[in-house]
Design a protein around this motif. Structure first.
Motif, PDB file in Angstrom:
ATOM      1  N   LEU A  61       0.435  11.011  -3.464  1.00 28.48           N
ATOM      2  CA  LEU A  61       1.105  12.334  -2.813  1.00 28.48           C
ATOM      3  C   LEU A  61       2.105  12.889  -3.942  1.00 28.48           C
ATOM      4  O   LEU A  61       1.856  14.035  -4.017  1.00 28.48           O
ATOM      5  CB  LEU A  61       1.964  11.778  -1.578  1.00 28.48           C
ATOM      6  CG  LEU A  61       1.040  11.519  -0.482  1.00 28.48           C
ATOM      7  CD1 LEU A  61       1.883  11.068   0.806  1.00 28.48           C
ATOM      8  CD2 LEU A  61       0.241  12.634   0.052  1.00 28.48           C
ATOM      9  N   ARG A  62       2.742  12.149  -4.664  1.00 24.90           N
ATOM     10  CA  ARG A  62       3.440  12.793  -5.732  1.00 24.90           C
ATOM     11  C   ARG A  62       2.578  13.578  -6.826  1.00 24.90           C
ATOM     12  O   ARG A  62       2.898  14.544  -7.106  1.00 24.90           O
ATOM     13  CB  ARG A  62       4.452  11.836  -6.243  1.00 24.90           C
ATOM     14  CG  ARG A  62       5.544  12.402  -7.243  1.00 24.90           C
ATOM     15  CD  ARG A  62       6.322  11.234  -7.755  1.00 24.90           C
ATOM     16  NE  ARG A  62       7.038  10.542  -6.705  1.00 24.90           N
ATOM     17  CZ  ARG A  62       7.301   9.173  -6.772  1.00 24.90           C
ATOM     18  NH1 ARG A  62       7.182   8.573  -7.798  1.00 24.90           N
ATOM     19  NH2 ARG A  62       7.866   8.475  -5.623  1.00 24.90           N
ATOM     20  N   LEU A  63       1.507  12.943  -6.994  1.00 27.82           N
ATOM     21  CA  LEU A  63       0.669  13.389  -7.937  1.00 27.82           C
ATOM     22  C   LEU A  63      -0.197  14.609  -7.647  1.00 27.82           C
ATOM     23  O   LEU A  63      -0.349  15.762  -8.182  1.00 27.82           O
ATOM     24  CB  LEU A  63      -0.286  12.551  -8.440  1.00 27.82           C
ATOM     25  CG  LEU A  63       0.025  11.216  -9.494  1.00 27.82           C
ATOM     26  CD1 LEU A  63      -1.035  10.090  -9.564  1.00 27.82           C
ATOM     27  CD2 LEU A  63       0.358  11.817 -10.800  1.00 27.82           C
ATOM     28  N   GLY A  96       0.785  -1.241   0.225  1.00 25.77           N
ATOM     29  CA  GLY A  96      -0.072  -0.110   0.038  1.00 25.77           C
ATOM     30  C   GLY A  96       0.704   1.183  -0.128  1.00 25.77           C
ATOM     31  O   GLY A  96       0.408   2.280  -0.459  1.00 25.77           O
ATOM     32  N   LEU A  97       2.124   1.294   0.662  1.00 25.79           N
ATOM     33  CA  LEU A  97       2.839   2.496   0.584  1.00 25.79           C
ATOM     34  C   LEU A  97       3.316   2.970  -0.674  1.00 25.79           C
ATOM     35  O   LEU A  97       3.114   4.127  -0.824  1.00 25.79           O
ATOM     36  CB  LEU A  97       4.241   2.281   1.401  1.00 25.79           C
ATOM     37  CG  LEU A  97       4.954   3.314   1.905  1.00 25.79           C
ATOM     38  CD1 LEU A  97       3.938   4.413   2.773  1.00 25.79           C
ATOM     39  CD2 LEU A  97       5.872   3.019   3.076  1.00 25.79           C
ATOM     40  N   PRO A  98       3.808   2.089  -1.699  1.00 27.38           N
ATOM     41  CA  PRO A  98       4.073   2.815  -2.862  1.00 27.38           C
ATOM     42  C   PRO A  98       2.754   3.559  -3.490  1.00 27.38           C
ATOM     43  O   PRO A  98       3.060   4.464  -4.216  1.00 27.38           O
ATOM     44  CB  PRO A  98       4.654   1.551  -3.829  1.00 27.38           C
ATOM     45  CG  PRO A  98       4.920   0.597  -2.851  1.00 27.38           C
ATOM     46  CD  PRO A  98       4.161   0.900  -1.565  1.00 27.38           C
ATOM     47  N   VAL A  99       1.670   3.021  -3.213  1.00 30.36           N
ATOM     48  CA  VAL A  99       0.225   3.669  -3.973  1.00 30.36           C
ATOM     49  C   VAL A  99       0.142   5.066  -3.183  1.00 30.36           C
ATOM     50  O   VAL A  99       0.075   5.927  -3.978  1.00 30.36           O
ATOM     51  CB  VAL A  99      -0.968   2.631  -3.891  1.00 30.36           C
ATOM     52  CG1 VAL A  99      -2.245   3.383  -4.211  1.00 30.36           C
ATOM     53  CG2 VAL A  99      -0.561   1.396  -4.477  1.00 30.36           C
ATOM     54  N   VAL A 100       0.276   5.027  -2.030  1.00 28.27           N
ATOM     55  CA  VAL A 100      -0.019   6.249  -1.287  1.00 28.27           C
ATOM     56  C   VAL A 100       1.110   7.295  -1.669  1.00 28.27           C
ATOM     57  O   VAL A 100       0.818   8.555  -2.046  1.00 28.27           O
ATOM     58  CB  VAL A 100       0.172   5.886   0.422  1.00 28.27           C
ATOM     59  CG1 VAL A 100       0.052   7.356   1.065  1.00 28.27           C
ATOM     60  CG2 VAL A 100      -1.169   5.233   0.603  1.00 28.27           C
ATOM     61  N   LEU A 101       2.391   6.810  -1.732  1.00 26.53           N
ATOM     62  CA  LEU A 101       3.376   7.701  -2.152  1.00 26.53           C
ATOM     63  C   LEU A 101       3.250   8.224  -3.761  1.00 26.53           C
ATOM     64  O   LEU A 101       3.480   9.508  -3.840  1.00 26.53           O
ATOM     65  CB  LEU A 101       4.888   7.162  -2.071  1.00 26.53           C
ATOM     66  CG  LEU A 101       5.184   7.000  -0.513  1.00 26.53           C
ATOM     67  CD1 LEU A 101       6.471   5.971  -0.427  1.00 26.53           C
ATOM     68  CD2 LEU A 101       5.185   8.004   0.024  1.00 26.53           C
ATOM     69  N   SER A 102       2.585   7.371  -4.602  1.00 25.35           N
ATOM     70  CA  SER A 102       2.463   7.737  -5.697  1.00 25.35           C
ATOM     71  C   SER A 102       1.392   8.836  -5.739  1.00 25.35           C
ATOM     72  O   SER A 102       1.525  10.005  -6.604  1.00 25.35           O
ATOM     73  CB  SER A 102       2.042   6.681  -6.747  1.00 25.35           C
ATOM     74  OG  SER A 102       3.125   5.959  -6.779  1.00 25.35           O
TER      75      SER A 102
END
Length: 79
Positions: free
Chosen positions: A73-75, A65-71
């Motif tokens: 946030l980057r968007l 889940g963390l990579p999805v959340v970070l992506s």
């Protein structure tokens, strides 16, 4: 033998790999031999009554889940 167990004597034992895949995953062609099927099989073996299994489930949730959340946030930051 309990009533909720299958009476199929030709079926492989429950401890064999690939026995915890959901029926939908099997229909899609996943097995424990492919990465996604192996993760589903592993997650299907987790027992919520065991504390170590609960910790493992939370770690899996963070790892995936963390990579999805970070992506996301980057968007949002790029707007």
């Amino acid at each position: 033998m309990r009533e909720d167990e299958d009476d199929d004597l030709d079926a492989p034992p429950i401890w064999f790999a690939g026995q915890h895949l959901p029926p939908d995953a099997r229909r899609m062609g996943l097995s424990h031999h492919v990465g996604e099927g192996a993760i589903l099989d592993f997650a299907g073996r987790l027992d919520s009554a065991k504390p170590v299994h609960r910790i493992t489930a939370w770690v899996l949730l963070l790892v995936f889940g963390l990579p999805v959340v970070l992506s996301v946030l980057r968007l949002v930051a790029a707007l």
